[in-house]
Scaffold this motif. Structure first.
Motif, mmCIF file in Angstrom:
data_model
loop_
_atom_site.group_PDB
_atom_site.id
_atom_site.type_symbol
_atom_site.label_atom_id
_atom_site.label_comp_id
_atom_site.label_asym_id
_atom_site.label_seq_id
_atom_site.Cartn_x
_atom_site.Cartn_y
_atom_site.Cartn_z
ATOM 1 N N ALA A 61 -10.624 12.655 159.279
ATOM 2 C CA ALA A 61 -9.418 12.522 160.085
ATOM 3 C C ALA A 61 -8.314 11.861 159.272
ATOM 4 N N CYS A 62 -7.119 11.919 159.824
ATOM 5 C CA CYS A 62 -5.960 11.329 159.160
ATOM 6 C C CYS A 62 -5.651 9.927 159.678
ATOM 7 N N ALA A 63 -6.356 9.461 160.660
ATOM 8 C CA ALA A 63 -6.146 8.163 161.328
ATOM 9 C C ALA A 63 -5.046 8.238 162.375
ATOM 10 N N GLY A 64 -4.444 9.399 162.580
ATOM 11 C CA GLY A 64 -3.383 9.533 163.581
ATOM 12 C C GLY A 64 -3.861 9.229 164.988
ATOM 13 N N CYS A 65 -5.093 9.589 165.316
ATOM 14 C CA CYS A 65 -5.608 9.323 166.666
ATOM 15 C C CYS A 65 -5.743 7.820 166.906
ATOM 16 N N HIS A 66 -6.232 7.085 165.921
ATOM 17 C CA HIS A 66 -6.318 5.638 166.082
ATOM 18 C C HIS A 66 -4.916 5.009 166.096
ATOM 19 N N MET A 67 -3.972 5.589 165.346
ATOM 20 C CA MET A 67 -2.587 5.095 165.408
ATOM 21 C C MET A 67 -2.021 5.333 166.799
ATOM 22 N N SER A 68 -2.328 6.498 167.384
ATOM 23 C CA SER A 68 -1.865 6.785 168.736
ATOM 24 C C SER A 68 -2.503 5.837 169.740
ATOM 25 N N LEU A 69 -3.757 5.484 169.503
ATOM 26 C CA LEU A 69 -4.418 4.478 170.351
ATOM 27 C C LEU A 69 -3.646 3.155 170.277
ATOM 28 N N LEU A 70 -3.260 2.758 169.077
ATOM 29 C CA LEU A 70 -2.481 1.527 168.942
ATOM 30 C C LEU A 70 -1.103 1.661 169.571
ATOM 31 N N ILE A 102 -2.774 -2.264 175.516
ATOM 32 C CA ILE A 102 -4.088 -2.500 174.899
ATOM 33 C C ILE A 102 -4.637 -3.860 175.345
ATOM 34 N N ALA A 103 -3.749 -4.798 175.654
ATOM 35 C CA ALA A 103 -4.190 -6.099 176.172
ATOM 36 C C ALA A 103 -4.818 -5.925 177.552
ATOM 37 N N GLU A 104 -4.273 -4.994 178.359
ATOM 38 C CA GLU A 104 -4.873 -4.716 179.678
ATOM 39 C C GLU A 104 -6.274 -4.143 179.496
ATOM 40 N N ILE A 105 -6.401 -3.228 178.545
ATOM 41 C CA ILE A 105 -7.709 -2.618 178.275
ATOM 42 C C ILE A 105 -8.679 -3.696 177.785
ATOM 43 N N ALA A 106 -8.200 -4.563 176.905
ATOM 44 C CA ALA A 106 -9.069 -5.607 176.341
ATOM 45 C C ALA A 106 -9.581 -6.564 177.419
ATOM 46 N N LYS A 107 -8.840 -6.710 178.524
ATOM 47 C CA LYS A 107 -9.321 -7.558 179.626
ATOM 48 C C LYS A 107 -10.474 -6.891 180.374
ATOM 49 N N PRO A 152 -7.917 16.313 173.797
ATOM 50 C CA PRO A 152 -7.218 17.039 172.734
ATOM 51 C C PRO A 152 -5.861 16.423 172.430
ATOM 52 N N GLY A 153 -5.267 16.916 171.355
ATOM 53 C CA GLY A 153 -3.947 16.475 170.935
ATOM 54 C C GLY A 153 -3.980 16.087 169.475
ATOM 55 N N CYS A 154 -2.843 16.254 168.826
ATOM 56 C CA CYS A 154 -2.757 15.931 167.397
ATOM 57 C C CYS A 154 -1.479 15.149 167.130
ATOM 58 N N PRO A 155 -1.554 13.842 167.352
ATOM 59 C CA PRO A 155 -2.636 13.096 167.980
ATOM 60 C C PRO A 155 -2.509 13.167 169.494
ATOM 61 N N PRO A 156 -3.529 12.720 170.220
ATOM 62 C CA PRO A 156 -3.401 12.642 171.675
ATOM 63 C C PRO A 156 -2.255 11.698 172.052
ATOM 64 N N ASP A 157 -1.616 12.005 173.159
ATOM 65 C CA ASP A 157 -0.513 11.183 173.654
ATOM 66 C C ASP A 157 -1.036 9.777 174.007
ATOM 67 N N PRO A 158 -0.324 8.716 173.617
ATOM 68 C CA PRO A 158 -0.780 7.361 173.958
ATOM 69 C C PRO A 158 -0.990 7.157 175.451
#
Length: 180
Positions: A13-22, A28-33, A148-154
């Motif tokens: 992978a290109c890391a774009g999906c993890h960048m989109s996650l960020l 992400i703080a809500e998810i981390a709770k 799906p998505g390249c990258p997936p929408d945040p």
């Protein structure tokens, strides 16, 4: 009640999906709770817990024997496996390599590029594994959720993580099913 454990990793992978996650930003703080974020490519822990996690997320296609090992380890250690991004879901741009002979593609990438000097060589190391035909994740292991998505929408990633954190399987359809 314990928080659900989540682990992620990347394959070819290109890391774009993890960048989109960020790119879900402060959400992400809500998810981390709601969850216990365990192993990720950007944390010290790189592999899912040996005693398992609730959700495993993989991005990227499978194109090396080492990718197969990572995919099988994640599948064995998670209850729900998410294929995130076009490369994990379909093979993506990485699968274009399948149109060429493997040796031809490697020689072009590592030896014949315009920016490669006379010392260019095809890398070889047991740590890298051996090249395989490029495959989508579902061709190697069972997958439960496809994003799906390249990258997936945040916003879609946030929706998926929120649903999984609350013990629900997300439905990816209508406005959540788009590519860009």
């Amino acid at each position: 009640m314990a928080k659900p454990k989540i682990a992620s990793d990347w394959l070819a992978a290109c890391a774009g999906c993890h960048m989109s996650l960020l790119d879900i930003d402060e959400r992400i703080a809500e998810i981390a709770k709601l969850v216990d974020i365990r192993a990720t490519p950007i944390t010290d822990l790189k592999e899912p817990d040996e005693d398992g996690v609730d959700v495993g997320i993989l991005t990227g296609a499978v194109n090396l024997t080492t990718n197969e090992e990572v995919a099988k380890r994640m599948r064995a250690r998670c209850k729900i496996l998410v294929a995130m991004g076009d490369c994990a879901v379909f093979g993506g741009v990485v699968a274009m390599r399948n149109f060429f002979k493997l040796e031809e593609a490697l020689r072009r990438a590592y030896v014949e590029t315009e920016s490669t000097d006379e010392e260019g060589k095809i890398p070889s190391s047991p740590e890298l594994g051996s090249p395989t035909p490029v495959r989508a994740l579902r061709e190697v292991v069972d997958v439960d959720v496809f994003v799906p998505g390249c990258p997936p929408d945040p916003d879609v990633i946030y929706y998926v993580l929120s649903e999984l954190a609350q013990g629900r399987i997300p439905e990816i359809k209508d406005e959540k099913l788009h590519w860009h």
